[in-house]
Motif scaffolding. Structure first.
Motif, PDB file in Angstrom:
ATOM      1  N   MET A  88      41.644   3.762  16.591  1.00  0.00           N
ATOM      2  CA  MET A  88      41.507   2.516  16.905  1.00  0.00           C
ATOM      3  C   MET A  88      40.123   2.144  17.682  1.00  0.00           C
ATOM      4  N   PRO A  89      39.154   2.313  16.964  1.00  0.00           N
ATOM      5  CA  PRO A  89      37.773   2.407  17.933  1.00  0.00           C
ATOM      6  C   PRO A  89      37.705   1.248  18.848  1.00  0.00           C
ATOM      7  N   TYR A  90      37.971   0.034  18.385  1.00  0.00           N
ATOM      8  CA  TYR A  90      37.944  -1.087  19.385  1.00  0.00           C
ATOM      9  C   TYR A  90      39.376  -1.485  19.767  1.00  0.00           C
ATOM     10  N   ILE A  91      39.540  -1.780  21.139  1.00  0.00           N
ATOM     11  CA  ILE A  91      40.794  -2.066  21.700  1.00  0.00           C
ATOM     12  C   ILE A  91      40.804  -3.761  21.855  1.00  0.00           C
ATOM     13  N   PRO A  92      41.568  -4.201  20.885  1.00  0.00           N
ATOM     14  CA  PRO A  92      41.944  -5.566  20.989  1.00  0.00           C
ATOM     15  C   PRO A  92      42.259  -5.926  22.297  1.00  0.00           C
ATOM     16  N   ASN A  93      42.122  -7.218  22.769  1.00  0.00           N
ATOM     17  CA  ASN A  93      42.448  -7.688  24.245  1.00  0.00           C
ATOM     18  C   ASN A  93      41.801  -6.821  25.348  1.00  0.00           C
ATOM     19  N   ALA A  94      40.708  -6.021  25.164  1.00  0.00           N
ATOM     20  CA  ALA A  94      40.068  -5.216  26.086  1.00  0.00           C
ATOM     21  C   ALA A  94      39.581  -6.149  27.168  1.00  0.00           C
ATOM     22  N   ARG A  95      38.842  -7.095  27.028  1.00  0.00           N
ATOM     23  CA  ARG A  95      38.466  -7.971  27.749  1.00  0.00           C
ATOM     24  C   ARG A  95      39.366  -8.763  29.016  1.00  0.00           C
ATOM     25  N   GLN A  96      40.656  -8.797  28.457  1.00  0.00           N
ATOM     26  CA  GLN A  96      41.600  -9.287  29.375  1.00  0.00           C
ATOM     27  C   GLN A  96      42.235  -7.974  30.234  1.00  0.00           C
ATOM     28  N   ASP A  97      41.475  -7.559  30.889  1.00  0.00           N
ATOM     29  CA  ASP A  97      41.972  -6.251  31.758  1.00  0.00           C
ATOM     30  C   ASP A  97      42.295  -6.321  33.166  1.00  0.00           C
ATOM     31  N   ARG A  98      42.457  -7.833  33.578  1.00  0.00           N
ATOM     32  CA  ARG A  98      42.818  -7.996  34.951  1.00  0.00           C
ATOM     33  C   ARG A  98      43.347  -9.563  34.928  1.00  0.00           C
ATOM     34  N   VAL A  99      43.944  -9.817  35.746  1.00  0.00           N
ATOM     35  CA  VAL A  99      44.334 -11.131  35.812  1.00  0.00           C
ATOM     36  C   VAL A  99      44.141 -11.848  37.357  1.00  0.00           C
ATOM     37  N   LYS A 100      43.522 -12.834  37.484  1.00  0.00           N
ATOM     38  CA  LYS A 100      43.524 -13.595  38.928  1.00  0.00           C
ATOM     39  C   LYS A 100      44.331 -14.602  39.187  1.00  0.00           C
ATOM     40  N   GLU A 101      44.851 -15.419  38.348  1.00  0.00           N
ATOM     41  CA  GLU A 101      45.785 -16.660  38.681  1.00  0.00           C
ATOM     42  C   GLU A 101      47.020 -16.421  38.025  1.00  0.00           C
ATOM     43  N   VAL A 102      48.209 -16.902  38.380  1.00  0.00           N
ATOM     44  CA  VAL A 102      49.364 -16.797  37.940  1.00  0.00           C
ATOM     45  C   VAL A 102      49.547 -17.139  36.507  1.00  0.00           C
ATOM     46  N   GLU A 103      48.646 -18.168  35.955  1.00  0.00           N
ATOM     47  CA  GLU A 103      48.710 -18.725  34.690  1.00  0.00           C
ATOM     48  C   GLU A 103      48.029 -17.851  33.721  1.00  0.00           C
ATOM     49  N   ASP A 104      47.275 -16.777  34.146  1.00  0.00           N
ATOM     50  CA  ASP A 104      46.759 -15.838  33.526  1.00  0.00           C
ATOM     51  C   ASP A 104      47.721 -14.790  32.673  1.00  0.00           C
ATOM     52  N   VAL A 105      47.548 -14.529  31.384  1.00  0.00           N
ATOM     53  CA  VAL A 105      48.532 -13.785  30.604  1.00  0.00           C
ATOM     54  C   VAL A 105      47.470 -12.415  30.592  1.00  0.00           C
ATOM     55  N   PHE A 106      48.398 -11.232  31.190  1.00  0.00           N
ATOM     56  CA  PHE A 106      47.800  -9.921  30.894  1.00  0.00           C
ATOM     57  C   PHE A 106      47.999  -9.555  29.632  1.00  0.00           C
ATOM     58  N   THR A 107      47.000 -10.039  28.478  1.00  0.00           N
ATOM     59  CA  THR A 107      47.407  -9.705  27.197  1.00  0.00           C
ATOM     60  C   THR A 107      47.036  -8.157  26.906  1.00  0.00           C
TER      61      THR A 107
END
Length: 271
Positions: free
Chosen positions: A72-91
């Motif tokens: 899997m050369p590209y990791i989907p959701n890789a940009r969402q590697d942190r959350v800052k707010e409670v509404e952010d989903v850590f995909t």
């Protein structure tokens, strides 16, 4: 796109929109009593492919595959590697949990966006982009009069040790409220830019704003020719200024996520 042992999986749909999948190797596996090995290669195009991956992993194991790996050369959701707010989903975290649940013998990735991805995925093997970058260097005439450029300090730390070449790196001027890049300053071996070929290297691009500002600054500093290598190039690069500005001679990438054809972009086959 999903392949099994380099054979394309036929993906169709029933009238209700659910997947209809066909693959080539299960018949061979069922006829062979020896341990069977298979590698699923996932060149990401859409999230629906994750469902296909789940189905195919179960199917292959049912038909005798006992050693199953994921490429899997590209990791989907890789940009969402942190959350800052409670509404952010850590995909990224939940995506990694699905991959781990599938229990592959190994998961090979190319040039991951951050170390968080590596930490979350079990049995991960990281492939560096060095082979592809060396191909680019050959394409643009070798190392004579070549200076490497890394758009930020993170990229500098990641890639500069791969090559014994002069290099400089960027310091982004960003609007922290919007995330928009307003400009870029250059640090490092700035005396190795004027009159030289420059190869910009990074892991991922969307519309290429970072590379547009990099190239603009490098031209101001006297760069002769500028080239760009990106491991994972989104199709949206075709909508950005980086190609239309004329600042960059050519873009090089892999087919990890790029699916378009454009004479300004050379695509290396990951496999």
């Amino acid at each position: 796109m999903i392949r099994i042992n380099k054979n394309d999986v036929c993906v169709n749909k029933f009238p209700d929109g659910t997947l209809l999948l066909k693959e080539q190797i299960s018949a061979d596996c069922s006829q062979n009593e020896k341990e069977q090995k298979a590698t699923i290669t996932w060149l990401f195009e859409n999230n629906e492919e994750l469902v296909a991956l789940i189905y195919l992993a179960g199917h292959l194991r049912t038909h005798g595959v006992t050693e199953l790996s994921l490429d899997m050369p590209y990791i989907p959701n890789a940009r969402q590697d942190r959350v800052k707010e409670v509404e952010d989903v850590f995909t990224l975290k939940y995506f990694a949990e699905v991959i781990n649940w599938l229990d592959f013998n190994s998961v090979t990735v190319l040039d991951p966006h951050s170390s968080v991805s590596e930490a979350l995925i079990n049995k991960v093997l990281v492939r560096t982009p060095e082979t592809f970058i060396r191909k680019v260097i050959d394409r643009i005439g070798g190392t004579d009069e070549l200076t490497m450029f890394y758009p930020d300090e993170g990229a500098c730390k990641r890639y500069s040790g791969m090559f014994h070449l002069p290099y400089a790196f960027g310091i982004k001027n960003r609007d922290w409220k919007t995330g928009e890049i307003k400009g870029l300053d250059v640090s490092g071996m700035t005396d190795c830019i004027c009159g030289k070929k420059i190869l910009i290297v990074d892991d991922i691009s969307s519309k290429g704003g970072t590379f547009y500002f990099s190239a603009k600054k490098l031209k101001e500093l006297g760069a002769k020719e500028i080239y760009l290598y990106i491991s994972h190039c989104e199709n949206t690069i075709l909508e950005g200024d980086v190609l239309t500005s004329g600042l960059i001679e050519k873009v090089f990438t892999t087919n990890s996520i790029f699916t378009k054809k454009d004479e300004r972009i050379e695509v290396f086959d990951y496999e």
